[in-house]
Structures are given as structure tokens and as C-alpha cells.
Design a protein around this motif. Sequence first.
Motif, mmCIF file in Angstrom:
data_model
loop_
_atom_site.group_PDB
_atom_site.id
_atom_site.type_symbol
_atom_site.label_atom_id
_atom_site.label_comp_id
_atom_site.label_asym_id
_atom_site.label_seq_id
_atom_site.Cartn_x
_atom_site.Cartn_y
_atom_site.Cartn_z
ATOM 1 N N VAL A 133 0.846 -1.193 0.000
ATOM 2 C CA VAL A 133 0.000 0.000 0.000
ATOM 3 C C VAL A 133 0.881 1.242 0.000
ATOM 4 O O VAL A 133 2.043 1.217 0.435
ATOM 5 N N GLY A 134 0.320 2.359 -0.477
ATOM 6 C CA GLY A 134 1.051 3.615 -0.556
ATOM 7 C C GLY A 134 0.496 4.645 0.405
ATOM 8 O O GLY A 134 -0.711 4.680 0.679
ATOM 9 N N GLN A 135 1.398 5.502 0.937
ATOM 10 C CA GLN A 135 0.998 6.566 1.860
ATOM 11 C C GLN A 135 1.981 7.729 1.758
ATOM 12 O O GLN A 135 3.112 7.565 1.287
ATOM 13 N N GLY A 136 1.539 8.903 2.230
ATOM 14 C CA GLY A 136 2.444 10.030 2.377
ATOM 15 C C GLY A 136 3.438 9.752 3.496
ATOM 16 O O GLY A 136 3.114 9.080 4.476
ATOM 17 N N ARG A 137 4.659 10.274 3.348
ATOM 18 C CA ARG A 137 5.730 9.921 4.280
ATOM 19 C C ARG A 137 5.428 10.316 5.723
ATOM 20 O O ARG A 137 5.819 9.631 6.663
ATOM 21 N N THR A 138 4.741 11.437 5.922
ATOM 22 C CA THR A 138 4.496 11.929 7.284
ATOM 23 C C THR A 138 3.099 11.590 7.799
ATOM 24 O O THR A 138 2.741 11.980 8.909
ATOM 25 N N TRP A 139 2.307 10.856 7.036
ATOM 26 C CA TRP A 139 0.923 10.614 7.425
ATOM 27 C C TRP A 139 0.827 9.604 8.572
ATOM 28 O O TRP A 139 1.517 8.580 8.592
ATOM 29 N N ALA A 140 -0.079 9.893 9.499
ATOM 30 C CA ALA A 140 -0.305 8.967 10.615
ATOM 31 C C ALA A 140 -0.823 7.624 10.115
ATOM 32 O O ALA A 140 -0.524 6.578 10.703
ATOM 33 N N ASP A 141 -1.576 7.633 9.024
ATOM 34 C CA ASP A 141 -2.135 6.385 8.495
ATOM 35 C C ASP A 141 -1.030 5.388 8.150
ATOM 36 O O ASP A 141 -1.203 4.175 8.327
ATOM 37 N N GLY A 142 0.094 5.884 7.634
ATOM 38 C CA GLY A 142 1.199 4.998 7.301
ATOM 39 C C GLY A 142 1.724 4.270 8.523
ATOM 40 O O GLY A 142 2.017 3.060 8.486
ATOM 41 N N ARG A 143 1.829 4.991 9.648
ATOM 42 C CA ARG A 143 2.301 4.373 10.890
ATOM 43 C C ARG A 143 1.296 3.337 11.406
ATOM 44 O O ARG A 143 1.678 2.295 11.946
ATOM 45 N N ILE A 144 0.017 3.639 11.246
ATOM 46 C CA ILE A 144 -1.020 2.698 11.675
ATOM 47 C C ILE A 144 -0.940 1.419 10.848
ATOM 48 O O ILE A 144 -0.980 0.303 11.386
ATOM 49 N N LEU A 145 -0.812 1.564 9.545
ATOM 50 C CA LEU A 145 -0.748 0.399 8.666
ATOM 51 C C LEU A 145 0.507 -0.431 8.933
ATOM 52 O O LEU A 145 0.456 -1.671 8.971
ATOM 53 N N THR A 155 5.971 8.310 0.011
ATOM 54 C CA THR A 155 6.533 9.389 -0.791
ATOM 55 C C THR A 155 6.215 10.712 -0.117
ATOM 56 O O THR A 155 5.257 10.812 0.661
ATOM 57 N N ASN A 156 6.998 11.723 -0.418
ATOM 58 C CA ASN A 156 6.768 13.048 0.163
ATOM 59 C C ASN A 156 5.634 13.786 -0.524
ATOM 60 O O ASN A 156 5.022 14.683 0.068
ATOM 61 N N LYS A 157 5.359 13.451 -1.775
ATOM 62 C CA LYS A 157 4.419 14.234 -2.579
ATOM 63 C C LYS A 157 3.109 13.478 -2.773
ATOM 64 O O LYS A 157 3.072 12.420 -3.419
ATOM 65 N N TYR A 158 2.047 14.051 -2.217
ATOM 66 C CA TYR A 158 0.710 13.445 -2.329
ATOM 67 C C TYR A 158 0.311 13.147 -3.782
ATOM 68 O O TYR A 158 -0.151 12.031 -4.077
ATOM 69 N N PRO A 159 0.481 14.075 -4.763
ATOM 70 C CA PRO A 159 0.059 13.753 -6.135
ATOM 71 C C PRO A 159 0.795 12.558 -6.729
ATOM 72 O O PRO A 159 0.259 11.863 -7.603
ATOM 73 N N SER A 160 2.016 12.309 -6.253
ATOM 74 C CA SER A 160 2.788 11.196 -6.810
ATOM 75 C C SER A 160 2.140 9.848 -6.524
ATOM 76 O O SER A 160 2.341 8.880 -7.272
ATOM 77 N N LEU A 161 1.362 9.754 -5.444
ATOM 78 C CA LEU A 161 0.778 8.479 -5.057
ATOM 79 C C LEU A 161 -0.157 7.927 -6.132
ATOM 80 O O LEU A 161 -0.234 6.705 -6.330
ATOM 81 N N PHE A 162 -0.842 8.799 -6.837
ATOM 82 C CA PHE A 162 -1.766 8.355 -7.883
ATOM 83 C C PHE A 162 -0.997 7.764 -9.066
ATOM 84 O O PHE A 162 -1.398 6.738 -9.631
ATOM 85 N N HIS A 163 0.094 8.380 -9.422
ATOM 86 C CA HIS A 163 0.925 7.864 -10.520
ATOM 87 C C HIS A 163 1.637 6.580 -10.099
ATOM 88 O O HIS A 163 1.827 5.672 -10.927
ATOM 89 N N MET A 164 2.007 6.495 -8.834
ATOM 90 C CA MET A 164 2.709 5.313 -8.346
ATOM 91 C C MET A 164 1.808 4.082 -8.329
ATOM 92 O O MET A 164 2.231 2.986 -8.711
ATOM 93 N N VAL A 165 0.553 4.244 -7.904
ATOM 94 C CA VAL A 165 -0.349 3.093 -7.900
ATOM 95 C C VAL A 165 -0.734 2.717 -9.323
ATOM 96 O O VAL A 165 -0.861 1.527 -9.654
#
Length: 299
Positions: A133-145, A155-165
Motif C-alpha cells: 500500500v502507498g501513503q504520504g511519508r508523514t501521514w499517521a495512516d502509514g504508521r497505523i498500517l 513518498t513526500n508528494k501526495y500527487p505522486s501516489l496516484f501515478h505510483m499506484v
Amino acid sequence: MIKIIILSVISLLPMQLAAANNVIRVNDYSDPNAAYAIKMLKLAIAHSDNPDYRVEVSSENYTQTRTNEEVRSKGLLDVCWASSDSDIESQLRPIRIPLFKGLLGYRIFIINKNDQAKFDKVQTLADLKKLTVGQGRTWADGRILEANGFTVIKTNKYPSLFHMVEGGRFDGFPRGVHEPFGELESRPELELAVEKKLLLYYRMPFYLFVAPDNQTLAKDLEVGFERAIANGEFDKVFYGDKAIQDVMQKANMQNRTLFKLDNPLLSKETPTDRPELWFDPQAIPDDVVQAMNSVSAIE
């Protein structure tokens, strides 16, 4: 004459202070949750012992950090709202009534539109954890997952997540149930879709917050919310909100396979033992279900 003027001014001070104390200052800059949060704030005020509070809304360009600090220091703001964890609760006084009834803790996936079959094979949580799964580097959700055993690509850049998936850097991009439909509508050029069958859930309360020593306002809001919950007005506002109805209709939560995760970031004071405060996709009121079905039939 001077004495009379001075005495007149002094006599007016209590009224001016009372008027000032009745003002609740908030900021709604660039916040999609602001309108709903303010509506819930006004609901609590209306049911409190001090219904004369007046909400003043500022649209100054404040970051969430600046907003929190203005509330904490009792500066330019009196109330803010945010998803809660033990860190923010150590800085601000939470009103522990989840405004969205925990709805924001329900997560569905954005995937490459050709990958639905990969998710169709998921039968257990162990199966799901085999996917990335993908998440922003500083997002709390990433730590939960990560705490729940998922492999998280960041990744640091939120828009990049769409291209990455889309490009297969990871399998799914979990989003709050209210988020992916608009995100995909604004990116029609990408080969993306909302995954159809799975639903993640972890406790994620979204609270109002006041300054740590603003006990009077905190108590007034808590009393107001408890009364609104007891008389059904809180649920009426929640289920009657058009945006929330739209989310429930599009996300089809009650027909998805649900996987529950732990949230280690929650404070110990989170009211997890009060089911009336939390949304259950299997217990949506009949009139709400009928309204959603009517929309589906029309569409």
C-alpha cells in the motif's frame, strides 16, 4: 464629568467582557471538513447551558499547525477540529465526541483499474497484507498500517501516489471513504478505479479542540453534545448531511468485506466503549438506506 465618564466605562466593562467571552472564533481556510464541523459546533452550542455563544468564522490562510497553536495559546482562535491522536491531545483539550462518528476511519482503495482481480482473491486479513500500500511519508495512516503488519511504500508528494499506484509501485492506495471519488474525477487521464469489495477500518475520531485551560467552553460543548446525542439531534445532523449521504451511497460500505485494524496512536481516553458514538456500516438507519437506494435507482 470626568468621574461620570470613567464610572460609565467601568460599568460597561463586564458587559463587554461577557460579549467577548460569548464569541467562539474559528478558522475555515481551505478545509473541506469546516462546514460540517461548524454545523456540529453550533449544534452543541444550541443544546448547551449557554446558547448565546456566537461563532465567528475567519478565512485567514492558516496551516493546521498555526490553527492549533492559536487555539492552544488562546490567541486568535478558540476552537479547531482535526483527526485525533495522543500527540494532539497532549497539546489541546479534546471534546471527545467524534464529529463524523468515526466515519473517517473507514478506508477503501484506489487501484489500477486492471488490478481488481488481484483484490478479488483476498479472503483474509493475511491475504490483504501480502499486497503493498502507498501513503504520504508523514501521514499517521502509514504508521497505523505498518503497526498492523502492512508493507507501506511512502513518498513526500501526495500527487505522486496516484501515478505510483497506476504504475504498479504498490498495489493499493487506501483512502478515507469520502476521498477517492472526487480524486479520481479530477484525474480522468489516469488508469485508476475504486476497488469494489474491501473495506479497512481503524478508530479515527475527529474532534473539536479548545485550549487546555478553557474548561468552561469545553464543559459547555460536552454538555451540548451529550444532550444532542440523547435526543437524537446529533444523528439527525450526521445522517442528514448530503455529503455524508453521498459518501455512503458511493462507497457501498455495507456490502464490502470489512477488516478491522488496531490504531496504536489513539489516546487511552478515546471513548471506544460507547457504541452510540461510532458509525457502523451494518446499522445504517432504514430511512437513510432507502434514500441511498432511491438515488441509485435514479442514476
